[in-house]
Design a protein around this motif. Sequence first.
Motif, mmCIF file in Angstrom:
data_model
loop_
_atom_site.group_PDB
_atom_site.id
_atom_site.type_symbol
_atom_site.label_atom_id
_atom_site.label_comp_id
_atom_site.label_asym_id
_atom_site.label_seq_id
_atom_site.Cartn_x
_atom_site.Cartn_y
_atom_site.Cartn_z
ATOM 1 N N ILE A 140 0.750 -1.118 0.052
ATOM 2 C CA ILE A 140 -0.164 0.016 0.008
ATOM 3 C C ILE A 140 0.893 1.299 -0.011
ATOM 4 O O ILE A 140 1.888 1.402 0.738
ATOM 5 N N PRO A 141 0.617 2.312 -0.828
ATOM 6 C CA PRO A 141 1.653 3.361 -0.867
ATOM 7 C C PRO A 141 1.527 4.251 0.310
ATOM 8 O O PRO A 141 0.522 3.864 1.033
ATOM 9 N N LEU A 142 2.669 4.635 0.790
ATOM 10 C CA LEU A 142 2.674 5.278 2.081
ATOM 11 C C LEU A 142 1.694 6.110 2.426
ATOM 12 O O LEU A 142 1.213 6.364 3.495
ATOM 13 N N HIS A 143 1.430 7.126 1.292
ATOM 14 C CA HIS A 143 0.410 8.128 1.876
ATOM 15 C C HIS A 143 -1.021 7.646 1.858
ATOM 16 O O HIS A 143 -1.835 8.024 2.782
ATOM 17 N N ARG A 144 -1.358 6.479 1.320
ATOM 18 C CA ARG A 144 -2.408 5.700 1.780
ATOM 19 C C ARG A 144 -2.536 5.070 2.940
ATOM 20 O O ARG A 144 -3.374 4.955 3.863
ATOM 21 N N ASP A 145 -1.303 4.533 3.271
ATOM 22 C CA ASP A 145 -1.494 3.858 4.618
ATOM 23 C C ASP A 145 -1.462 4.625 5.618
ATOM 24 O O ASP A 145 -2.295 4.425 6.817
ATOM 25 N N LEU A 146 -1.119 5.866 5.702
ATOM 26 C CA LEU A 146 -1.007 6.857 6.640
ATOM 27 C C LEU A 146 -2.394 7.579 6.727
ATOM 28 O O LEU A 146 -2.920 7.713 7.891
ATOM 29 N N THR A 147 -3.136 7.680 5.576
ATOM 30 C CA THR A 147 -4.624 8.110 5.523
ATOM 31 C C THR A 147 -5.096 7.168 6.420
ATOM 32 O O THR A 147 -6.310 7.724 7.128
ATOM 33 N N ILE A 148 -5.061 6.023 6.102
ATOM 34 C CA ILE A 148 -5.889 4.967 6.862
ATOM 35 C C ILE A 148 -5.739 4.908 8.136
ATOM 36 O O ILE A 148 -6.593 4.887 9.297
ATOM 37 N N ARG A 149 -4.488 4.997 8.876
ATOM 38 C CA ARG A 149 -3.895 5.157 10.168
ATOM 39 C C ARG A 149 -4.686 6.091 10.756
ATOM 40 O O ARG A 149 -5.024 5.926 12.226
ATOM 41 N N LEU A 150 -4.544 7.140 10.162
ATOM 42 C CA LEU A 150 -5.185 8.475 10.733
ATOM 43 C C LEU A 150 -6.508 8.382 10.898
ATOM 44 O O LEU A 150 -7.094 8.730 12.358
ATOM 45 N N ALA A 151 -7.337 7.908 10.086
ATOM 46 C CA ALA A 151 -8.607 7.902 10.196
ATOM 47 C C ALA A 151 -9.113 6.920 11.199
ATOM 48 O O ALA A 151 -9.906 7.247 12.084
ATOM 49 N N MET A 152 -8.509 5.679 11.266
ATOM 50 C CA MET A 152 -8.672 4.942 12.633
ATOM 51 C C MET A 152 -8.388 5.502 13.797
ATOM 52 O O MET A 152 -9.006 5.137 14.820
ATOM 53 N N LEU A 153 -7.297 6.102 13.976
ATOM 54 C CA LEU A 153 -6.950 6.744 15.372
ATOM 55 C C LEU A 153 -7.890 7.788 15.731
ATOM 56 O O LEU A 153 -8.202 7.702 16.817
#
Length: 312
Positions: A140-153
């Motif tokens: 998963i591209p890094l920018h998408r990975d961080l988007t998902i993690r921030l949304a979950m957090l």
Amino acid sequence: MEGRISSPLRLFKILVVGAALVLVAPPATPAASAAPLAQPVASNDFRITASSANEDIGTFARSATLIEFAAAARSAASTEVTLSVGGKKFTASKDIAKGSAQWSGGGASLQPDENLALDAFANALESEWVEPASATKAPIPLHRDLTIRLAMLLAEAPPGTRIGTQDVPRPAERRGERKLPESAVAVESCLQEGTFATVANSAERKAVVAACQESNEDGIWYTRCNFNEWVIHDAADHCIMGETVYVGPASYDCMGKCGGGCFIITGYTYDCADHDRCGRVHGGSTDPWDSECGDEYWEADDDFLWSTNQCG
């Protein structure tokens, strides 16, 4: 008394009037009907408005909450994300080469309906980005990975808690069984003494309980997969409470997983298990009358941003 109009004459008059209405009616404006919507209006309406290998921009709407997101890679090893949740701006950045990460809400707080929208948004991202990548075993591209993690957090944020700037460097990682902290006995002794000496619900009692609270930050400490593990939390009405809880992919709702449900990208950790259990006992982030799990939440943010799935 008026004379009656014969049927053929009446029909003629109706046709004439109808023709006149057609002639004077303003023409329809195709541009108005073809104009794109300014924002999503449906429930769970997910839209990508711009996308490339290094950037994604879009919107997600759930009921009355609109989420706008923009994520872009700054380099091969660093990225930044902005989420606007009902007009409240949240940001995150991450540099895997330097081992640094930061996230912030600028002092904003979230309410239960916004938490629910963020959880639904994270689920939409899983369907849109994670599942296709998993099917082809593509990263998963890094920018998408961080988007998902921030949304979950953010979806797990205690209601009404103001979110400032948090620096979250990559923590040490470890694995294995956790035992009850030795300090827990002293903490419970502190609580017993304070309870005996103070009046219930008084300012003095609250101060005693607060003094007995204790940080339980574990860095990233992975649980075992599908095991009974020692899970710990505290709250306003009790100090450290330790329980044996079944965690892992086979547990109910993936207990111990960082983020709601059974997402692929994050791991099963003790900090996230502590937060999960606290939420189950005290109401969690969608209960507007309960913010008991704030310290467990802050202790888990590094797990949300840095952990990986160790249970396959």
